[in-house]
Design an enzyme around this catalytic site. Structure first.
Site, PDB file in Angstrom:
ATOM      1  N   MET A   1       0.842  -1.199   0.000  1.00 31.87           N
ATOM      2  CA  MET A   1       0.000   0.000   0.000  1.00 31.87           C
ATOM      3  C   MET A   1       0.883   1.257   0.000  1.00 31.87           C
ATOM      4  SD  MET A   1      -3.421  -0.855   2.039  1.00 31.87           S
ATOM      5  CE  MET A   1      -2.819  -0.497   3.666  1.00 31.87           C
ATOM      6  N   GLY A   2       2.157   1.107  -0.343  1.00 34.85           N
ATOM      7  CA  GLY A   2       3.054   2.261  -0.394  1.00 34.85           C
ATOM      8  C   GLY A   2       3.512   2.684   0.989  1.00 34.85           C
TER       9      GLY A   2
ATOM     10  N   GLY B   1      10.783  -2.883   5.900  1.00 37.38           N
ATOM     11  CA  GLY B   1      10.101  -4.179   5.764  1.00 37.38           C
ATOM     12  C   GLY B   1       9.760  -4.448   4.306  1.00 37.38           C
ATOM     13  N   HIS B   2       9.196  -3.437   3.639  1.00 37.41           N
ATOM     14  CA  HIS B   2       8.887  -3.592   2.218  1.00 37.41           C
ATOM     15  C   HIS B   2      10.177  -3.804   1.422  1.00 37.41           C
ATOM     16  CE1 HIS B   2       5.463  -0.857   3.533  1.00 37.41           C
ATOM     17  NE2 HIS B   2       4.808  -1.882   3.030  1.00 37.41           N
TER      18      HIS B   2
ATOM     19  N   LEU C   1       6.589   3.069   1.726  1.00 35.57           N
ATOM     20  CA  LEU C   1       7.508   1.939   1.834  1.00 35.57           C
ATOM     21  C   LEU C   1       8.578   2.182   2.899  1.00 35.57           C
ATOM     22  CD1 LEU C   1       7.908   1.139  -1.982  1.00 35.57           C
ATOM     23  CD2 LEU C   1       6.219   0.229  -0.354  1.00 35.57           C
TER      24      LEU C   1
ATOM     25  N   LYS D   1       4.925 -10.178   9.291  1.00 33.57           N
ATOM     26  CA  LYS D   1       4.348  -9.157  10.179  1.00 33.57           C
ATOM     27  C   LYS D   1       2.827  -9.271  10.202  1.00 33.57           C
ATOM     28  CE  LYS D   1       3.394  -4.650  11.327  1.00 33.57           C
ATOM     29  NZ  LYS D   1       2.268  -4.376  10.489  1.00 33.57           N
TER      30      LYS D   1
ATOM     31  N   SER E   1       4.054   1.112   8.113  1.00 38.34           N
ATOM     32  CA  SER E   1       3.777   2.446   7.542  1.00 38.34           C
ATOM     33  C   SER E   1       3.069   3.318   8.560  1.00 38.34           C
ATOM     34  CB  SER E   1       2.905   2.312   6.297  1.00 38.34           C
ATOM     35  OG  SER E   1       3.474   1.406   5.398  1.00 38.34           O
ATOM     36  N   ARG E   2       2.387   2.691   9.515  1.00 39.50           N
ATOM     37  CA  ARG E   2       1.620   3.468  10.501  1.00 39.50           C
ATOM     38  C   ARG E   2       2.490   3.967  11.655  1.00 39.50           C
ATOM     39  NH1 ARG E   2      -2.653  -0.332   8.779  1.00 39.50           N
ATOM     40  NH2 ARG E   2      -4.380   0.926   8.007  1.00 39.50           N
TER      41      ARG E   2
ATOM     42  N   MET F   1       8.537  -2.853  11.819  1.00 35.94           N
ATOM     43  CA  MET F   1       8.379  -1.691  10.946  1.00 35.94           C
ATOM     44  C   MET F   1       6.986  -1.696  10.349  1.00 35.94           C
ATOM     45  SD  MET F   1      11.933  -1.294   8.922  1.00 35.94           S
ATOM     46  CE  MET F   1      13.459  -1.088   9.817  1.00 35.94           C
TER      47      MET F   1
END
Ligand code: AMP
Length: 287
Positions: free
Chosen positions: A30-31, A36-37, A33, A149, A186-187, A184
């Site tokens: 979901m971007g 982790g991504h 990044l 995760k 994004s939030r 990690m």
């Protein structure tokens, strides 16, 4: 690296490569990044000839009260990371292209999606299953990488692929963590500096549960007490669940006799954090 936004162009690119015998890998994201991504993209890069990273903030997996509109979308930075890590395509479909007027079909979820995140976020997994099936249909990857995760999500995706014969090899990559153990996410950018320190307690709690199991404690009630004690030390944290489950079914255990998955979700201010710790069964020793 190509940026492809149209579903038709994406499918045409994949068709051409598949016909040429090229192995296509997909990392759905979901971007926003992060490390982790990045680890998923690197691992995928090593396993395929052509790599697609999809960036799509999927509206159907957010409930009306969640953070869809505020979800971070640093697209220039995300593209730069994808390019740096050797992606061939950054696939960025629009919401309207993915869910045009008249879109109707969703998947009935397997039992693995019922509890935990399924209970806490009622529409979430239906949206996840739908978007994953659609991304697989458009990109037609040979393999796709998901992060541990989101353990329940990866279990759901495996079941979806098996039950619907989607023909995509699913690889689950270990969770990438900050130095203090926080997974990690994004939030994490939503956490205040104070909350960021407190957030590590979720992983500490899961690790304490895992240590108890390693020391030979088998009663789940005792393991859960150990885990709960750690998060209780942080009054800012509210526990959604701290569970000890069968790693195949995600049903709660009462005794740990072989492997287990420790699942946790907490709330910290406006942020919800999830994490897990997988205990693999001890290898059977030869007699
Ligand atoms: P998201 O953008 O949050 O939907 O995540 C895209 C993919 O990255 C999912 O398969 C996640 O499980 C995975 N992922 C997210 N955070 C991590 C992390 N800390 N370590 C490994 N994989 C992750």
């Amino acid at each position: 690296m190509k940026v492809i936004r149209s579903l038709k162009a994406m499918a045409a690119w994949s068709d051409r490569l598949r016909r040429a015998g090229v192995t296509i890998g997909l990392v759905p994201t979901m971007g926003a990044l992060h490390g982790g991504h990045r680890a998923l993209i690197r691992a995928a890069r090593l396993r395929c000839d052509a790599l697609v990273v999809s960036i799509f903030v999927n509206p159907t997996q957010f409930s009306p009260t969640e953070d869809l509109t505020n979800y971070p979308r640093p697209i220039a930075k995300d593209r730069a990371l994808c390019r740096m890590e050797g992606a061939d395509v950054c696939f960025e479909p629009t919401g309207h292209a993915m869910y045009p007027d008249g879109f109707q079909t969703t998947v009935i979820l397997p039992s693995i999606a019922r509890r935990w995140e399924g209970e806490a976020r009622p529409q979430h997994f239906s949206g996840v299953a739908t978007v994953v099936a659609k991304l697989f249909g458009v990109v037609r990857p040979h393999l796709a990488l998901f992060g541990q995760k989101d353990f329940q999500q990866s279990a759901l995706v495996r079941q979806l692929v098996e039950d619907l014969n989607l023909g995509v090899k699913i690889v689950v990559h270990p969770t990438v963590r900050e130095q203090d153990g926080l997974a990690m996410s994004s939030r994490n950018v939503y956490l205040s500096p104070k909350e960021r320190i407190v957030a590590a307690a979720l992983y500490k709690s899961l690790r304490a549960g895992a240590d108890a199991i390693r020391k030979g404690i088998t009663e789940v009630a005792a393991i859960q007490t150990t885990m709960a004690q750690i998060v209780k030390e942080e009054p800012a944290l509210t526990v959604d669940y701290l569970a000890v489950c069968d790693p195949r079914t995600l049903e709660p255990l009462s005794l740990v006799t072989s492997g287990a998955i420790l699942l946790g979700a907490v709330r910290l201010g406006s942020v919800r954090l999830i994490d897990n710790f997988l205990i693999t069964p001890p290898a059977t020793r030869p007699l």
